[in-house]
Each structure stands twice: as C-alpha cells, then as structure tokens.
Design a protein around this motif. Structure first.
Motif, PDB file in Angstrom:
ATOM      1  N   LEU A 201       0.868  -1.182   0.000  1.00 44.72           N
ATOM      2  CA  LEU A 201       0.000   0.000   0.000  1.00 44.72           C
ATOM      3  C   LEU A 201       0.893   1.215   0.000  1.00 44.72           C
ATOM      4  O   LEU A 201       1.712   1.383   0.909  1.00 44.72           O
ATOM      5  N   TYR A 202       0.696   2.040  -0.971  1.00 37.52           N
ATOM      6  CA  TYR A 202       1.608   3.158  -1.111  1.00 37.52           C
ATOM      7  C   TYR A 202       0.804   4.448  -1.034  1.00 37.52           C
ATOM      8  O   TYR A 202      -0.054   4.710  -1.889  1.00 37.52           O
ATOM      9  N   VAL A 203       1.028   5.229   0.022  1.00 36.91           N
ATOM     10  CA  VAL A 203       0.259   6.450   0.192  1.00 36.91           C
ATOM     11  C   VAL A 203       1.127   7.631  -0.201  1.00 36.91           C
ATOM     12  O   VAL A 203       2.250   7.773   0.266  1.00 36.91           O
ATOM     13  N   SER A 204       0.596   8.460  -1.079  1.00 35.07           N
ATOM     14  CA  SER A 204       1.392   9.594  -1.535  1.00 35.07           C
ATOM     15  C   SER A 204       0.472  10.596  -2.208  1.00 35.07           C
ATOM     16  O   SER A 204      -0.665  10.289  -2.531  1.00 35.07           O
ATOM     17  N   HIS A 205       0.991  11.805  -2.359  1.00 31.91           N
ATOM     18  CA  HIS A 205       0.262  12.704  -3.241  1.00 31.91           C
ATOM     19  C   HIS A 205       1.157  13.186  -4.382  1.00 31.91           C
ATOM     20  O   HIS A 205       0.885  14.155  -5.030  1.00 31.91           O
ATOM     21  N   ARG A 206       2.235  12.457  -4.573  1.00 31.05           N
ATOM     22  CA  ARG A 206       3.125  12.784  -5.693  1.00 31.05           C
ATOM     23  C   ARG A 206       2.700  11.984  -6.904  1.00 31.05           C
ATOM     24  O   ARG A 206       2.933  10.781  -6.988  1.00 31.05           O
ATOM     25  N   LEU A 207       2.094  12.665  -7.860  1.00 32.35           N
ATOM     26  CA  LEU A 207       1.508  11.937  -8.979  1.00 32.35           C
ATOM     27  C   LEU A 207       2.521  11.216  -9.855  1.00 32.35           C
ATOM     28  O   LEU A 207       2.307  10.055 -10.199  1.00 32.35           O
ATOM     29  N   PRO A 208       3.622  11.868 -10.241  1.00 29.69           N
ATOM     30  CA  PRO A 208       4.526  11.172 -11.175  1.00 29.69           C
ATOM     31  C   PRO A 208       5.003   9.839 -10.613  1.00 29.69           C
ATOM     32  O   PRO A 208       5.037   8.848 -11.327  1.00 29.69           O
ATOM     33  N   GLU A 209       5.346   9.828  -9.304  1.00 31.07           N
ATOM     34  CA  GLU A 209       5.890   8.581  -8.774  1.00 31.07           C
ATOM     35  C   GLU A 209       4.809   7.523  -8.631  1.00 31.07           C
ATOM     36  O   GLU A 209       5.091   6.336  -8.749  1.00 31.07           O
TER      37      GLU A 209
END
Lengths: 503, 338
Positions: A201-209
């Motif tokens: 589960l990967y939580v982020s708000h960095r779209l490119p990554e």
C-alpha cells in the motif's frame, strides 16, 4: 519463486464500509477498497482526504466507527498495532520514522523478536545481515540506528517487517525526505517485494511517482472513495481531476485594488527547505505560495520574516534588507502570521486582550512601565472591530479557532505592516471567520501593502490571491494568474519534479 | 462596515457582570492556597495554644522570610519557563563572601553590595549557559548547584565563618537579620519589600509582561519580536541577586555560616512558588501566590510544632501538601479547558 520463503499464500486485503469520525469531521465515509496481493496499490488524495486515517486503521492504531477490515477472508476483530503486526502480518512504515536511535540496527530490526531468552549478539547480527541482504541493503547490523540516513532507516523498518514475515507493507509518503536516487532504489525494492507476492500500500500525493510505481490507484476525496484507476492507463490530469473533484467557479473580484510598483523583491533566496527562490510582490498585490507540504512553501514565508535562517537578496521598497531575526523583520515593517497557531502565535496563559495587544506593549510603555489601561482600551476596540466573540479578559484558549486567528491577525494589522506574511492563515478556522480573514487581507492590500501567503488550501489561494507562485521540492516550478488558473494547473506544477522540467 | 455589529466583548450590564466577577474570583489561582492558609490559621487559633500570640505570628513571618526572598526570584525564573536549582549554593557562597569581607573589616554596606553582585553574577552564569548553549536550565543549575558550593568551600577551606563582636560596626550588619523596627522583624520587612518590588516588576513593567509571554510560549514570543534571551537571562540574574540577599540576611541573623548552610533550600523555594499557583512549565504565576505559598509552608511548620507533631511527620505533611495543591490546580484547570 523457489527462494521465496517469506510468503506462503497470496493474501487479499479488503476494507468495506469503513467509517471514522473525528469530532465534526467525517474522516472516512463508507470506504470500500480492495488491495490485491502481488500488486502495488497507491492511495491518493489531497490533505484531509482520509488517507492517513485509512492507514492508521489498517495498522491498528485506530479503530473504525463502523465497517470491517478483512484479511485473507477473515474479518479483523481487534484493532491494535501488535495484533495487526503479529496476527495479520501488516506492517507500517510511517512518514516520521521512530527507531531506537541509540540501539544497533540489529536490535532495531529484531525488536520484540529477539531469538531466545538471552539473545546472542552474534546471532542477532547474522539474522539481521541475512534480512538486509534479501533487500540488497549493505548496512552494518552493529551500527547505531541513529547514525543512519532517513533512506537507510526506512530500509531498516522494511527489514523489520520481513523479520516478522509480513505480508502487507504500508508506506506513508516514503519519498518525502529521500533524494531522487534513494527514491528510485526504494522503488526497485518495492517492485521486487511485490513480485514475491507482498501486498503493498503506497500512500502519496506525488503523482509522477505513483504513475511510475503503482499498479492500481485508489483516489479518496473528503473521506470518500471517488475513483480507482489502472495505473498503466491513467494520466496525471485524470488523477488530478479525481483528487480535486469540483470545478471551481471563478470568483468575481472587483475590490477596487490597484496593483502598484514592486514592493518586495526576492532574488535567489535559499534555506534548508528551498533554494534559489526569486519572486516579486507589488504594492496592493496578494501573492500566494502553493506547494505540497514538503515543498518549502511555509519555510519560504517564515524565512522572509527571519524565523528561519536563509541567504539571498531581499529588498523592500528597493532597500536591501538584512533580516536575521523576527525583530529585524518587524523593524522593517513586516508582519507574520505563522501556521501553528497554538505553538507559534498564541500565548495560552495570557488573556484575549493581552494576546491582541502583545505587539503594542513596546509602544505603550514609558521607562519600562506598561500603560495597561491604554492596552486594554486598544484591545477592546480591536476585538470589537474584528467581531471577536468572547470576553476580552478571558483566557484566549477558550475562544474558537476562528476567533483566535482573528485576535492574531488584529495584533499584526494594527501595526499597518508594509508586507504581511501569512502561513496557512485559515487552518482550523470556521467558514465564517475564514471569509472575514480573507476580506481583511484584501483590505490590507487595498491600503497599498503587499501580502504574501502560503496555504495548503488551494481553493483559498485561487480565491484570494492575484498570482500564485508554485514550489516543488524547494524550487519554483512556475507562477500562475490566480484569476484564470485552475487547481489542476497548480497541482501539475506542484507535483512536477524539478529535475525533469526544462529549467 | 463592521460598525453595525455591536461590540460583543463588552458584557451587557446586569447579572452577567456579577457572574463574570464570580468567575474571575474562582479563576484566581491564589484562592485555593489562601483558603488553605485561612483554614490552617483557624485551626491554629482554636486548636493550639500560643498560635495567635503576636510573638508567635511574627516568628512565623521571620521563618518565612529567607525562603520568601528567594521565592520572589524563583517566581520570575519559573514564570519564564526555567528552573533554578542552585539557589541554596548561591545562598552559601554569598554568605561566605560577605562574611570574609566583614572579617577583612570592609564596611558592611559595601560588603553587602558586593555580596549581591556575586549573587547576580552567579545568576548571570546560570542564564548565559542556559540560553547561550541552549541547555535545559534544570541541568545547568544542577551543575552550578555543585560548582557554587564548591567555590564557597574552596574560598574558606571548608572552615565555618563566625563573626565576632570585635568587628567594627558589626551591629549595623546584624540589624538586617535581628533588628525589629516598630517590633516587626527586619527580615520580614525585607521579604515584604522584595515581594512588593517583585510584584511591581512582574505586573506593571514591560519586562514582567515579556516574562509571562516567554514562559507561555517561547516560540510565539520570538515571533513577536520579544528579546527572549534577555528576558530569560534577566530572570536568572534577579534570582541570583535575591538568593544572595537571603544569604547575607541569613549570615546577619546567625553571624555564622558553614559549608552545609543552605543545603536543600531550593526544594522549599520551588515548593513555595508551585504551591502559590505558578505552573512548573512557565507562563503563569503571581507574586501574591508566592507570598501565600511561603506563608503556608511556614504556618504549617509552626502549627505542626505547636500541635506537638514530630518533625518527621512535618516533612511528610509538606510533601503531601505539594502534591495535593498541584493536583487540585491541575484538576481545576483541566475542567476549565473543556
């Protein structure tokens, strides 16, 4: 596959009908999601969308109000970190990593799983070395964990998860403090774990990554699950639309302001959190600084006030400033409303009145004696003018967030600053007070001062500002006209990685 | 445009004003301690013999004085969010200095003044190390607690100092600790003077206001342009001077000082300030509270003695009172926050 001893069976992780409420905020509202095994699933959303709540529930740090979490077909009954870890084998790598800094890497990796009653150091080191080798991490197990870089500490936590045969790995914004190189190494590792069957589960708000790394993307907005995408087919623009949702109607603005000549000129300003920032704010202008939490936007505003050390050329009215402390900045006619109201702006033990007039103590004193009567009079007038509800002699912590913020704003505006800096000025403020504060900012600009504000609330910046300067990872990635720009445009700039953009 | 809105902050006349006044009285931190002191006095008057004789009451005042003078300084330090554990050592160091100067036949006002300077310098050392190196004042003053006493012992080679009557004008010096103008112990007068001046500084000066601000939130104070370092150092200096004054007065009272004089005083001093309602982590407290706290401790000791309670029990009772008073304050505050 034969070398795989970590995972015996694929595991389906599923949440259904999850609800969680904090006071007046519905953090999660009937969220149902699947996290298939052997896939990297990203959870995406703006601040306050419910990402962290979801994660903390899955890690057993919080209990949902209703709804269930199902692991491999069995509903989870007890929510506690140890149950999640040992029974369901779900491990969390939090954003703020807390290792025992004075213990060795091996002691940290095997914490709570030390072999035998009197664990031998040699055996622990060997076990740890084997685990670290599995994830291609050449860290000496005998080293003190406190000496490791953030990237290495993350790897130690991942090794700790492996030591417990974890089948689900949750990562919260893991790249926030990583260099691009470290990030790509982490991605390679995550892909390898995925191929071995780990549910990630990967939580982020960095779209490119997210587009680069994830297989599946769930988007949350205002506590609801709004969309899911196959990462191979989705575009950044579609993700942003899903994240932001509404199309904002362009606010009508006709506030009779005239924008004058440049008042604040910043050239090549650098500090720990940002570098090479140049920008101009004109008299009568409201400029916003937008960026993700780690973009350096708040540090930029604080640095201009001398609250954070920085180097570069800063001019006010054409005169070069040497701002080394908040006192210097105040002398130059700069005001600052910090983001953390409770710890940076309020004096919790002082009365509402004292809080409103704390900056006037200097000018209301003679031979070191404070004219309290004058301060009381000034304070009362100010509180009435700003419509602060509550007794002026009462404790300031008894006021609502909005009223507290109005007290702080009144404190600065009474000095009629040439430049007003604000960091997230309406965080935790109710809607009514919010629009009052916005009106005040417009008044300040109308009087010919310059206003520079950063905010995590993008619609706010688009509504209030004339221009928005966007930062990403400490560098300016662009500026937009707030009258015509959309949230999507700003988000695209805020998530753009500087290295990839043509300078 | 806001003129149409009635100013809500001025309360309407009538019952609400009375209620807010009652509120304000209840909110006074000192109230609980004053009540406790009153109860104790009532018990003293009716439950024991001799409590209410003016001699006894003046004795209580005198016993409270030395602690009281130091507690005035500690009030500044604690409100500023710091702590000074070295007061007992400053006390003995200044006692020794003044004693040696007097033995060297230095005029007593000069000796006293130099003693206060030594005390102030000790405070300056505490403040500069704490602020300059960014260390917790608890640690710094734990260190100087040992250092200052060590210096005092070195200076005198650990021999006690006894001032005899042959020193010229020694009566003038002895008056500080033993004089009774209008029948009131000079020590008590000095303490009340310290309380008044300290209270004035705290309540009516810019420095006082800034002390509350820095103790309440150092970061907010910094971001309001307050010279936080100067305020913090200053509070230590005031504490040093007052600990020195107490040391000089103590010497004047007994005309004798030895290496172990003043051991453990810091606990009584801090206790008095905390019982007086100051928050241990800074930002709140009053001089009136401190005065009442000091008197409460002295009265408690006096009443226990008059009631024939053994001195071992006294120690226990004082400990219980510390915890109880802070617990009460915490409970009340917690309720207020909600």
């Amino acid at each position: 596959m034969t070398e795989d001893t970590l995972l015996q069976s694929p595991l389906t992780l599923r949440v259904s009908g999850l609800c969680k409420r904090f006071g007046g905020v519905q953090a999660l509202n009937d969220v149902s999601l699947d996290f298939p095994p052997g896939k990297i699933t990203a959870v995406l959303g703006e601040n306050g969308a419910g990402k962290s709540t979801l994660m903390t529930i899955m890690a057993g740090l919080q209990r949902p109000d209703s709804g269930t979490l199902t692991v491999a077909g069995t509903a989870v009954s007890g929510y506690s970190p140890s149950q999640m870890l040992h029974e369901h084998r779900i491990a969390l790598v939090p954003q703020e990593i807390a290792l025992c800094r004075d213990r060795t890497v091996a002691e940290n990796v095997l914490l709570g799983r030390e072999p035998g009653v009197l664990p031998s150091r040699r055996r622990m080191n060997e076990q740890t070395r084997a685990l670290l080798e599995q994830i291609d991490t050449p860290i000496d197990p005998r080293q003190d964990a406190g000496l490791l870089s953030v990237a290495e500490q993350q790897l130690v936590l991942i090794a700790r998860a492996l030591a417990r045969d974890c089948r689900v790995l949750i990562l919260d914004e893991p790249t926030t403090s990583l260099t691009p190189n470290e990030a790509s190494r982490l991605f390679a590792l995550l892909r390898r774990l995925r191929d071995r069957g780990t549910t990630i589960l990967y939580v982020s708000h960095r779209l490119p990554e997210i587009i680069e790394l994830a297989d599946l993307v769930h988007v949350l907005r205002d506590g609801r699950h709004v969309a899911s995408f196959d990462a191979a087919e989705v575009t950044t623009d579609r993700l942003i639309s899903a994240m932001v949702g509404r199309e904002l109607a362009a606010a009508v603005r006709d506030d009779g302001r005239t924008v004058g000549s440049p008042l604040l000129e910043v050239a090549n300003l650098s500090a720990a959190a940002f570098s090479g920032v140049s920008l101009t704010v004109c008299a009568g202008e409201i400029v916003g600084v937008a960026g993700l939490p780690d973009s350096g936007s708040n540090a930029l505003v604080a640095a201009l006030f001398g609250a954070v050390p920085a180097t570069g050329d800063v001019r006010l009215d054409g005169v070069r400033l040497r701002v080394r402390s908040p006192r210097d900045a105040m002398r130059a006619g700069i005001g600052y409303v910090p983001a953390e109201r409770r710890s940076q702006a309020l004096f919790p033990d002082l009365s509402v009145n004292d809080n409103a007039t704390v900056l006037d103590v200097e000018t209301s004193s003679r031979f070191g004696l404070v004219n309290h009567r004058r301060l009381r009079r000034m304070g009362k007038a100010r509180l009435a003018e700003y419509d602060v509800r509550g007794s002026s002699g009462g404790v300031v912590t008894g006021l609502s967030g909005g009223n507290q913020q109005k007290v702080i704003l009144s404190r600065w505006l009474a000095r009629e600053p040439r430049l007003l800096l604000l960091d997230d000025p309406t965080r935790g403020v109710d809607v009514g007070a919010k629009s009052e504060i916005h009106d005040r900012l417009v008044d300040v600009a109308r009087s010919g001062a310059a206003v520079l504000m950063s905010s995590s609330d993008l619609p706010e910046l688009l509504r209030v500002c004339d221009r928005i300067v966007v930062l990403s990872r400490g560098q300016v990635t662009g500026a937009v006209d707030a009258r015509t720009a959309t949230e999507q445009e700003v988000m695209a700039l805020a998530t753009r990685s500087v290295a990839a953009s043509p300078a | 445009m806001q003129t149409a809105v009635p100013p809500v902050s001025t309360p309407p006349a009538g019952p609400r004003t009375t209620r807010s006044m009652v509120d304000r009285v209840i909110r006074q931190r000192e109230l609980g301690v004053i009540l406790a002191l009153a109860l104790l006095c009532v018990y003293g008057i009716f439950g024991t013999d001799g409590f209410r004789s003016s001699d006894n009451l003046l004795n209580v005042g005198q016993q409270a004085s030395l602690i009281g003078i130091m507690a005035v300084g500690a009030t500044f330090v604690i409100i500023a969010g710091e702590i000074d554990l070295s007061v007992g050592s400053i006390y003995v160091l200044v006692s020794m200095c003044v004693g040696m100067l007097l033995q060297a036949e230095v005029a007593w006002p000069v000796a006293l003044l130099l003693g206060l300077v030594v005390g102030g310098l000790c405070g300056l050392v505490n403040g500069v190390i704490t602020v300059g190196l960014g260390l917790p004042s608890f640690i710094v003053t734990l260190g100087t607690l040992s250092v200052f006493r060590g210096i005092a012992l070195l200076m005198t080679n650990a021999a006690p100092i006894s001032l005899d009557q042959t020193i010229p004008n020694i009566e003038g010096f002895a008056y500080l600790g033993n004089g009774r103008p209008f029948g009131i112990p000079m020590q008590l007068i000095l303490m009340l003077l310290a309380v008044l001046v300290g209270g004035f500084l705290l309540r009516f000066t810019k420095f006082g206001f800034h002390t509350y601000a820095v103790g309440g939130s150092r970061e907010a104070a910094r971001l309001c342009g307050i010279a936080t370092a100067r305020v913090r150092v200053m509070s230590f200096v005031i504490q040093g001077v007052l600990a020195g004054l107490a040391g000089a007065v103590g010497l004047s009272f007994l005309l004798y000082v030895q290496g172990t004089t003043g051991v453990g005083l810091e606990l009584l001093v801090i206790t008095a300030v905390i019982i007086g309602g100051a928050a241990l982590f800074g930002g709140s407290g009053t001089m009136l509270g401190t005065l009442v706290g000091v008197l409460l401790i002295a009265t408690l000791q006096n009443v226990l003695i008059l009631a024939g309670v053994s001195s071992f029990w006294q120690t226990i009772v004082i400990g219980v009172v510390i915890i109880a008073s802070v617990a009460l304050d915490t409970v009340v505050r917690r309720r207020r926050r909600v």
